[in-house]
Design a protein around this motif. Structure first.
Motif, PDB file in Angstrom:
ATOM      1  N   MET A 181      39.009  25.736 -58.920  1.00  0.00           N
ATOM      2  CA  MET A 181      38.740  25.525 -57.492  1.00  0.00           C
ATOM      3  C   MET A 181      37.251  25.325 -57.233  1.00  0.00           C
ATOM      4  O   MET A 181      36.405  25.950 -57.887  1.00  0.00           O
ATOM      5  CB  MET A 181      39.229  26.732 -56.683  1.00  0.00           C
ATOM      6  CG  MET A 181      40.729  26.934 -56.740  1.00  0.00           C
ATOM      7  SD  MET A 181      41.307  28.201 -55.575  1.00  0.00           S
ATOM      8  CE  MET A 181      41.054  29.676 -56.547  1.00  0.00           C
ATOM      9  N   ALA A 182      36.977  24.442 -56.269  1.00  0.00           N
ATOM     10  CA  ALA A 182      35.627  24.293 -55.720  1.00  0.00           C
ATOM     11  C   ALA A 182      35.744  24.558 -54.224  1.00  0.00           C
ATOM     12  O   ALA A 182      36.518  23.898 -53.530  1.00  0.00           O
ATOM     13  CB  ALA A 182      35.079  22.900 -55.978  1.00  0.00           C
ATOM     14  N   ILE A 183      34.993  25.551 -53.742  1.00  0.00           N
ATOM     15  CA  ILE A 183      35.159  26.040 -52.368  1.00  0.00           C
ATOM     16  C   ILE A 183      33.827  25.973 -51.626  1.00  0.00           C
ATOM     17  O   ILE A 183      32.850  26.619 -52.036  1.00  0.00           O
ATOM     18  CB  ILE A 183      35.648  27.500 -52.360  1.00  0.00           C
ATOM     19  CG1 ILE A 183      36.920  27.665 -53.212  1.00  0.00           C
ATOM     20  CG2 ILE A 183      35.888  27.988 -50.945  1.00  0.00           C
ATOM     21  CD1 ILE A 183      37.336  29.108 -53.442  1.00  0.00           C
ATOM     22  N   VAL A 184      33.787  25.195 -50.556  1.00  0.00           N
ATOM     23  CA  VAL A 184      32.640  25.245 -49.645  1.00  0.00           C
ATOM     24  C   VAL A 184      32.906  26.377 -48.666  1.00  0.00           C
ATOM     25  O   VAL A 184      33.935  26.389 -47.985  1.00  0.00           O
ATOM     26  CB  VAL A 184      32.473  23.908 -48.886  1.00  0.00           C
ATOM     27  CG1 VAL A 184      31.420  24.043 -47.789  1.00  0.00           C
ATOM     28  CG2 VAL A 184      32.087  22.790 -49.846  1.00  0.00           C
ATOM     29  N   THR A 185      32.015  27.357 -48.614  1.00  0.00           N
ATOM     30  CA  THR A 185      32.260  28.533 -47.766  1.00  0.00           C
ATOM     31  C   THR A 185      30.949  29.161 -47.306  1.00  0.00           C
ATOM     32  O   THR A 185      29.910  29.024 -47.965  1.00  0.00           O
ATOM     33  CB  THR A 185      33.107  29.582 -48.523  1.00  0.00           C
ATOM     34  OG1 THR A 185      33.386  30.674 -47.646  1.00  0.00           O
ATOM     35  CG2 THR A 185      32.411  30.096 -49.769  1.00  0.00           C
ATOM     36  N   HIS A 186      31.010  29.836 -46.154  1.00  0.00           N
ATOM     37  CA  HIS A 186      29.899  30.672 -45.695  1.00  0.00           C
ATOM     38  C   HIS A 186      30.243  32.152 -45.854  1.00  0.00           C
ATOM     39  O   HIS A 186      29.453  33.016 -45.470  1.00  0.00           O
ATOM     40  CB  HIS A 186      29.601  30.388 -44.207  1.00  0.00           C
ATOM     41  CG  HIS A 186      28.816  29.135 -43.997  1.00  0.00           C
ATOM     42  ND1 HIS A 186      29.389  27.952 -43.572  1.00  0.00           N
ATOM     43  CD2 HIS A 186      27.511  28.862 -44.182  1.00  0.00           C
ATOM     44  CE1 HIS A 186      28.461  27.015 -43.485  1.00  0.00           C
ATOM     45  NE2 HIS A 186      27.313  27.545 -43.847  1.00  0.00           N
ATOM     46  N   GLU A 187      31.421  32.426 -46.407  1.00  0.00           N
ATOM     47  CA  GLU A 187      31.864  33.820 -46.555  1.00  0.00           C
ATOM     48  C   GLU A 187      31.226  34.415 -47.822  1.00  0.00           C
ATOM     49  O   GLU A 187      31.752  34.304 -48.929  1.00  0.00           O
ATOM     50  CB  GLU A 187      33.392  33.876 -46.672  1.00  0.00           C
ATOM     51  CG  GLU A 187      34.134  33.322 -45.468  1.00  0.00           C
ATOM     52  CD  GLU A 187      34.132  34.278 -44.298  1.00  0.00           C
ATOM     53  OE1 GLU A 187      33.934  35.503 -44.510  1.00  0.00           O
ATOM     54  OE2 GLU A 187      34.311  33.808 -43.165  1.00  0.00           O
TER      55      GLU A 187
ATOM     56  N   GLY B  96      39.950  26.525 -64.888  1.00  0.00           N
ATOM     57  CA  GLY B  96      40.397  27.878 -64.577  1.00  0.00           C
ATOM     58  C   GLY B  96      39.366  28.751 -63.891  1.00  0.00           C
ATOM     59  O   GLY B  96      39.579  29.948 -63.714  1.00  0.00           O
ATOM     60  N   LYS B  97      38.239  28.146 -63.467  1.00  0.00           N
ATOM     61  CA  LYS B  97      37.162  28.910 -62.831  1.00  0.00           C
ATOM     62  C   LYS B  97      37.021  28.520 -61.364  1.00  0.00           C
ATOM     63  O   LYS B  97      37.498  27.471 -60.929  1.00  0.00           O
ATOM     64  CB  LYS B  97      35.830  28.661 -63.554  1.00  0.00           C
ATOM     65  CG  LYS B  97      35.848  28.967 -65.041  1.00  0.00           C
ATOM     66  CD  LYS B  97      35.937  30.453 -65.314  1.00  0.00           C
ATOM     67  CE  LYS B  97      35.810  30.760 -66.810  1.00  0.00           C
ATOM     68  NZ  LYS B  97      35.992  32.178 -67.113  1.00  0.00           N
ATOM     69  N   VAL B  98      36.314  29.367 -60.618  1.00  0.00           N
ATOM     70  CA  VAL B  98      36.077  29.125 -59.194  1.00  0.00           C
ATOM     71  C   VAL B  98      34.585  28.868 -58.977  1.00  0.00           C
ATOM     72  O   VAL B  98      33.743  29.706 -59.329  1.00  0.00           O
ATOM     73  CB  VAL B  98      36.524  30.323 -58.335  1.00  0.00           C
ATOM     74  CG1 VAL B  98      36.231  30.059 -56.861  1.00  0.00           C
ATOM     75  CG2 VAL B  98      38.006  30.605 -58.540  1.00  0.00           C
ATOM     76  N   LEU B  99      34.295  27.706 -58.396  1.00  0.00           N
ATOM     77  CA  LEU B  99      32.926  27.328 -58.048  1.00  0.00           C
ATOM     78  C   LEU B  99      32.795  27.398 -56.525  1.00  0.00           C
ATOM     79  O   LEU B  99      33.550  26.745 -55.806  1.00  0.00           O
ATOM     80  CB  LEU B  99      32.645  25.896 -58.518  1.00  0.00           C
ATOM     81  CG  LEU B  99      31.341  25.260 -58.027  1.00  0.00           C
ATOM     82  CD1 LEU B  99      30.143  25.898 -58.709  1.00  0.00           C
ATOM     83  CD2 LEU B  99      31.342  23.753 -58.286  1.00  0.00           C
ATOM     84  N   SER B 100      31.869  28.217 -56.023  1.00  0.00           N
ATOM     85  CA  SER B 100      31.605  28.249 -54.589  1.00  0.00           C
ATOM     86  C   SER B 100      30.340  27.460 -54.291  1.00  0.00           C
ATOM     87  O   SER B 100      29.347  27.549 -55.028  1.00  0.00           O
ATOM     88  CB  SER B 100      31.438  29.688 -54.090  1.00  0.00           C
ATOM     89  OG  SER B 100      32.699  30.328 -54.017  1.00  0.00           O
ATOM     90  N   ILE B 101      30.396  26.683 -53.208  1.00  0.00           N
ATOM     91  CA  ILE B 101      29.278  25.821 -52.813  1.00  0.00           C
ATOM     92  C   ILE B 101      28.803  26.295 -51.452  1.00  0.00           C
ATOM     93  O   ILE B 101      29.566  26.313 -50.492  1.00  0.00           O
ATOM     94  CB  ILE B 101      29.727  24.344 -52.744  1.00  0.00           C
ATOM     95  CG1 ILE B 101      30.342  23.917 -54.079  1.00  0.00           C
ATOM     96  CG2 ILE B 101      28.554  23.436 -52.379  1.00  0.00           C
ATOM     97  CD1 ILE B 101      31.214  22.683 -53.997  1.00  0.00           C
ATOM     98  N   MET B 102      27.548  26.698 -51.392  1.00  0.00           N
ATOM     99  CA  MET B 102      26.998  27.254 -50.152  1.00  0.00           C
ATOM    100  C   MET B 102      25.750  26.487 -49.760  1.00  0.00           C
ATOM    101  O   MET B 102      25.142  25.798 -50.583  1.00  0.00           O
ATOM    102  CB  MET B 102      26.682  28.745 -50.337  1.00  0.00           C
ATOM    103  CG  MET B 102      27.855  29.534 -50.887  1.00  0.00           C
ATOM    104  SD  MET B 102      27.630  31.314 -50.826  1.00  0.00           S
ATOM    105  CE  MET B 102      28.164  31.645 -49.155  1.00  0.00           C
ATOM    106  N   GLY B 103      25.376  26.631 -48.482  1.00  0.00           N
ATOM    107  CA  GLY B 103      24.179  25.954 -48.002  1.00  0.00           C
ATOM    108  C   GLY B 103      24.288  25.682 -46.521  1.00  0.00           C
ATOM    109  O   GLY B 103      25.362  25.772 -45.940  1.00  0.00           O
ATOM    110  N   PRO B 104      23.169  25.334 -45.884  1.00  0.00           N
ATOM    111  CA  PRO B 104      23.183  25.089 -44.432  1.00  0.00           C
ATOM    112  C   PRO B 104      23.952  23.825 -44.079  1.00  0.00           C
ATOM    113  O   PRO B 104      24.238  22.985 -44.949  1.00  0.00           O
ATOM    114  CB  PRO B 104      21.695  24.946 -44.089  1.00  0.00           C
ATOM    115  CG  PRO B 104      21.052  24.513 -45.372  1.00  0.00           C
ATOM    116  CD  PRO B 104      21.824  25.158 -46.468  1.00  0.00           C
ATOM    117  N   SER B 105      24.281  23.666 -42.805  1.00  0.00           N
ATOM    118  CA  SER B 105      24.935  22.441 -42.337  1.00  0.00           C
ATOM    119  C   SER B 105      24.039  21.244 -42.651  1.00  0.00           C
ATOM    120  O   SER B 105      22.821  21.326 -42.517  1.00  0.00           O
ATOM    121  CB  SER B 105      25.155  22.509 -40.823  1.00  0.00           C
ATOM    122  OG  SER B 105      26.061  23.533 -40.529  1.00  0.00           O
ATOM    123  N   GLY B 106      24.675  20.159 -43.077  1.00  0.00           N
ATOM    124  CA  GLY B 106      23.912  18.948 -43.383  1.00  0.00           C
ATOM    125  C   GLY B 106      23.314  18.916 -44.769  1.00  0.00           C
ATOM    126  O   GLY B 106      22.556  18.011 -45.121  1.00  0.00           O
TER     127      GLY B 106
END
Length: 249
Positions: A195-201, A28-38
Motif C-alpha cells: 500500500m501507498a497511503i497519502v495521509t495527515h494522520e 507487502g509493505k506500507v509506504l505513507s506519503i506526507m506533506g503540505p497541500s500542493g
C-alpha cells in the motif's frame, strides 16, 4: 521490490508538480506519503495508477513490466498500469445510482470481463471483510461517509491489484468515522497488502507504515522508517510540518 520509480516528473503547464522523484515500493509493505497541500502527493498517486501520465520517469515492476514515460505509453500499457493499482479516493467516487455491491462488481465485470456469478460472490466476501455485508444492497446516499469509503476500499480490492493506493482516505470524514476506515486499512496491512497511503494522520502512519516519505514543493525532502521521519526528522521542513499538525494553535 514490487515497483521501482526513477526520475518521475510531472508538470501542468508551467507548474512543476513532481520533480525527479525516485521511490521504491517493497512488496507487502506500507509506504505513507506526507506533506503540505500542493506538495505533489496526490499527483504522484495518480501517476502510479495511470490517471495522470508522467512527463518523464521509468516504472519497473517485479514481473518485468517496464514503462518509460519519456515517450507516451500506449493504451495497452496504460491499461496494464491501471490493473496493477487499486485507487481509493478521498471523496469516495462511488456511482450514486448503483448499490454498494454493484459498485464493487463494476470493474471486474465490465472492465476485466470476469464471470458475473464469481465476481458477485467475491464482492460479497469483500464487503464482509470491510464490515458491510448487511449494507450491500444500499445506495451511496443511504450510507455514512465512513461506510462509503469502506465500499471504496472493497471496490479497489475487487480488481485484485498488486498495489493499493489511498489518497487521504479519511480527509472527508467526520472525526468519529475516521477510526472505522483506518481499522480496515490496518487489517489490510496485517494481510501484507502492498500500500501507498497519502495521509495527515501522523499516529496512524507511525503505527502502520514500514516507510514514510515527506514531500514538499514536488520533491522528496526526507524518507525512512516512521520512527525516524515522524519522531526524529532531520530536515527542518519536516519538523515544521509535523509540529504544525501535532501542535495546532
Amino acid at each position: 521490490m514490487l515497483l521501482s520509480i526513477k526520475g518521475l516528473a510531472k508538470s501542468f503547464g508551467d507548474l512543476e508538480v513532481l520533480k525527479n522523484i525516485d521511490v521504491e515500493i517493497e512488496k507487502g509493505k506500507v509506504l505513507s506519503i506526507m506533506g503540505p497541500s500542493g506538495s505533489g502527493k496526490t499527483t504522484m498517486l495518480r501517476c502510479l495508477n495511470g490517471l495522470e501520465q508522467p512527463d518523464k520517469g521509468i516504472f519497473t515492476f517485479d514481473d518485468g513490466l517496464t514503462l518509460n514515460f519519456e515517450n507516451k505509453i500506449n493504451k495497452q500499457e496504460a491499461l496494464k498500469l491501471r490493473r496493477k493499482a487499486g485507487m481509493v479516493f478521498q471523496s469516495y467516487n462511488l456511482f450514486p445510482h448503483k448499490t454498494a455491491l454493484e459498485n464493487v462488481t463494476e470493474g471486474p465485470i465490465i472492465v476485466q470481463k470476469r464471470n458475473k456469478n464469481e465476481v458477485n460472490q467475491m464482492a460479497e466476501g469483500l464487503l464482509e471483510k470491510v464490515g458491510l455485508k448487511d449494507k450491500m444492497h444500499l445506495y451511496p446516499h443511504q450510507l455514512s461517509g465512513g461506510q462509503q469509503q469502506r465500499v471504496g476500499i472493497a471496490r479497489a480490492l475487487a480488481i485484485e491489484p498488486d498495489l493499493m493506493l489511498f489518497d487521504e482516505p479519511t480527509s472527508a470524514l467526520d472525526p468519529e468515522l475516521i477510526g472505522e476506515v483506518l481499522t480496515v486499512i490496518r487489517d489490510l496491512a496485517k494481510e501484507n497488502w502492498t500500500m501507498a497511503i497519502v495521509t495527515h494522520e501522523v499516529q496512524f502512519a507511525s503505527q502502520v507504515s514500514d516507510e514514510v516519505i515527506f514531500m514538499d514543493d514536488g520533491y522528496i525532502v526526507e524518507q525512512g522508517p516512521p520512527e525516524e521521519i515522524l519522531k526524529a526528522p532531520k530536515e527542518k521542513r519536516t519538523q515544521q510540518f509535523l509540529d504544525r499538525i501535532l501542535n495546532p494553535s
